[in-house]
Design an enzyme around this catalytic site. Structure first.
Site, PDB file in Angstrom:
ATOM      1  N   GLU A  45      -3.257 -10.672  -8.648  1.00 50.19           N
ATOM      2  CA  GLU A  45      -2.011 -10.459  -7.478  1.00 50.19           C
ATOM      3  C   GLU A  45      -1.249  -9.115  -8.114  1.00 50.19           C
ATOM      4  O   GLU A  45      -0.310  -9.395  -9.179  1.00 50.19           O
ATOM      5  CB  GLU A  45      -1.291 -11.670  -7.422  1.00 50.19           C
ATOM      6  CG  GLU A  45      -0.671 -11.845  -5.812  1.00 50.19           C
ATOM      7  CD  GLU A  45       0.782 -11.400  -6.096  1.00 50.19           C
ATOM      8  OE1 GLU A  45       1.145 -10.054  -5.786  1.00 50.19           O
ATOM      9  OE2 GLU A  45       1.922 -12.130  -6.595  1.00 50.19           O
ATOM     10  N   CYS A  76       6.873  -8.867  -4.973  1.00 42.96           N
ATOM     11  CA  CYS A  76       5.828  -8.187  -4.414  1.00 42.96           C
ATOM     12  C   CYS A  76       5.800  -8.389  -2.858  1.00 42.96           C
ATOM     13  O   CYS A  76       5.100  -7.269  -2.250  1.00 42.96           O
ATOM     14  CB  CYS A  76       4.443  -8.750  -5.094  1.00 42.96           C
ATOM     15  SG  CYS A  76       4.336 -10.306  -5.168  1.00 42.96           S
TER      16      CYS A  76
END
Length: 463
Positions: A234, A268
């Site tokens: 990720e 993010c």
């Protein structure tokens, strides 16, 4: 020594001795043994420990949140929120893990007495390389499904949140999980690449998960490929927040401020690029900028603070370079654009107008309180701008028509699409990215099964 520092004033919080090679060897060996034994424990006996984990997290919410705030500057109310979310995730897997992990019968029709089924069996010890921006939640969203599936977890956390990492190991032990099933490595920063690369190649490590930068993801992904081991990555994100001409502009602007400036923009999945149809651009920009101006920046322990400091000085410096370069290329500052004077690593909540492809704030991931606004001529132009990115993590689309919004979302590549809502992770749905935002999925059933061996059983009746 590894030194943690308070980002509000730069003062030293704590020093920790880095592990030697022998220390690391001992931790890995104990973790592999614990994982092997845990994998033999029936699911029905594993999941009560996961439920106890939720109770311990709630009991320790204040001290865990306090550690998070002191080590990386997150407002205390947000830090408590990530602990609470971790507890809910533990309860989710305690409630639903057995059904997700149950053997699945395969109907073969008339197969002459043959029966078949698929089982999901644990792999062993999983290496988790985790970042500093959500010191509790990032670890727990990887660790909880990993241990529920019958694996162990070896945590290599970011050095600037070492105290949080060690506190979470205590949480797992207090929940009654076996010693060494979840353990942490304290590694000196210069040694991290070699240590992580060596661990991925080690036969005692079954798989690796990483949340972090693209550079770290490239290194870990390459090492996992060489070792033929599964990985979940990720990585970065530059999420688009698309406001169509028929959107509720007031609601979109209000949500947009939250979507960008939560955790001082250090996420993010924070919305980073605001792409607004020109028919509503003036209204959106006015409301959005007003909302940003109203944000309170300061002491993250104060209940009215909206935006705390950035976690490190180098992060603030990198953000300033992105802003200055974008302004030099033609972007204009509507608000903010500079570091705040005084101690600590505070940065003004910033909005840049007139942005677009070719500017750092549009092309790169901005990890801090900076929003890039671009005006689209029409829906097709909005789609083109939203998809003009190397990343593909989340997407938020705002419109009065669900059908229209979903149609726009289908034309933009991302791991998740939210309509009239801000992007967020939730234990009930898979989370992960596309393109340079990574591969694999966390959470939901996908996260639980990510590090299991999907094993086929084909059993013929004895002759």
């Amino acid at each position: 020594m590894i030194v943690t520092v308070d980002p509000t004033n730069g003062s030293v919080l704590q020093s920790y001795p880095a592990m030697t090679a022998d220390d690391i060897e001992a931790v890995v060996d104990a973790g592999a043994l614990a994982a092997r034994a845990w994998g033999l424990v029936p699911v029905a006996e594993r999941l009560p420990a996961v439920r106890r984990l939720a109770a311990v997290l709630r009991d320790r919410a204040d001290d865990l949140a306090g550690l998070v705030t002191s080590e990386m500057g997150k407002p205390l109310v947000e830090a408590r929120g990530e602990v609470a979310k971790s507890a809910l995730t533990a309860e989710f897997y305690a409630d639903h893990g057995a059904a997700m992990l149950a053997d699945r019968a395969v109907h073969l029709g008339d197969a002459g007495g043959v029966s078949a089924w698929v089982s999901h069996e644990p792999m062993g010890l999983v290496l988790a390389v985790m970042p500093w921006n959500f010191p509790v939640w990032q670890v727990m969203r990887a660790a909880i499904p990993t241990i529920a599936a019958g694996n162990g977890l070896l945590l290599k956390h970011s050095p600037n949140v070492t105290g949080s990492a060690l506190a979470m190991i205590e949480v797992f032990e207090q929940a009654g999980l076996p010693a060494s099933l979840v353990s942490a490595l304290v590694v000196a920063e210069p040694e991290v690449p070699d240590v992580v690369g060596g661990l991925i190649a080690d036969d005692r490590i079954a798989a690796v998960t990483l949340t972090g930068s693209n550079g770290a993801g490239e290194m870990v992904g390459a090492a996992a490929g060489r070792a033929t081991k599964p990985s979940v990555l990720e990585l970065g994100g530059s999420d688009a927040f698309v406001v169509l001409a028929d959107a509720d502009v007031e609601a979109a602007a209000r949500a947009g401020v939250r979507a960008r400036f939560t955790n001082a923009g250090q996420s993010c999945v924070c919305a980073k690029r605001f792409i607004v149809d020109e028919a509503v651009a003036d209204e959106f920009i006015e409301r959005f900028v007003d909302g940003v101006r109203a944000l309170s920046v300061g002491d993250p322990t104060h209940p009215t603070t909206d935006v705390g400091p950035l976690a490190r000085a180098d992060l603030r410096d990198a953000l300033q370079r992105q802003v200055d370069s974008s302004v030099a290329l033609g972007a204009t500052l509507a608000v903010g654009g500079r570091s705040l004077p005084g101690p600590g690593w505070f940065y003004e909540p910033t909005v840049l107008l007139g942005t677009g492809p070719g500017m750092p704030v549009f092309d790169e991931e901005t990890f801090g309180p900076v929003a890039a606004v671009a005006v689209a001529r029409d829906e097709g132009h909005a789609v083109a701008l939203a998809d003009h990115t190397a990343y593909g993590l989340g997407l938020s689309v705002w419109s009065a028509s669900t059908e229209r919004a979903v149609g726009v979302a289908r034309r933009v590549t991302s791991g998740a699409a939210f309509v009239n809502a801000t992007v967020a992770s939730d234990p009930r749905v898979p989370f992960g990215g596309t393109k340079r935002s990574g591969h694999g999925r966390e959470l939901a059933d996908a996260g639980l099964l990510a590090f299991t061996n999907e094993r086929t059983y084909w059993v013929a009746a004895p002759s």
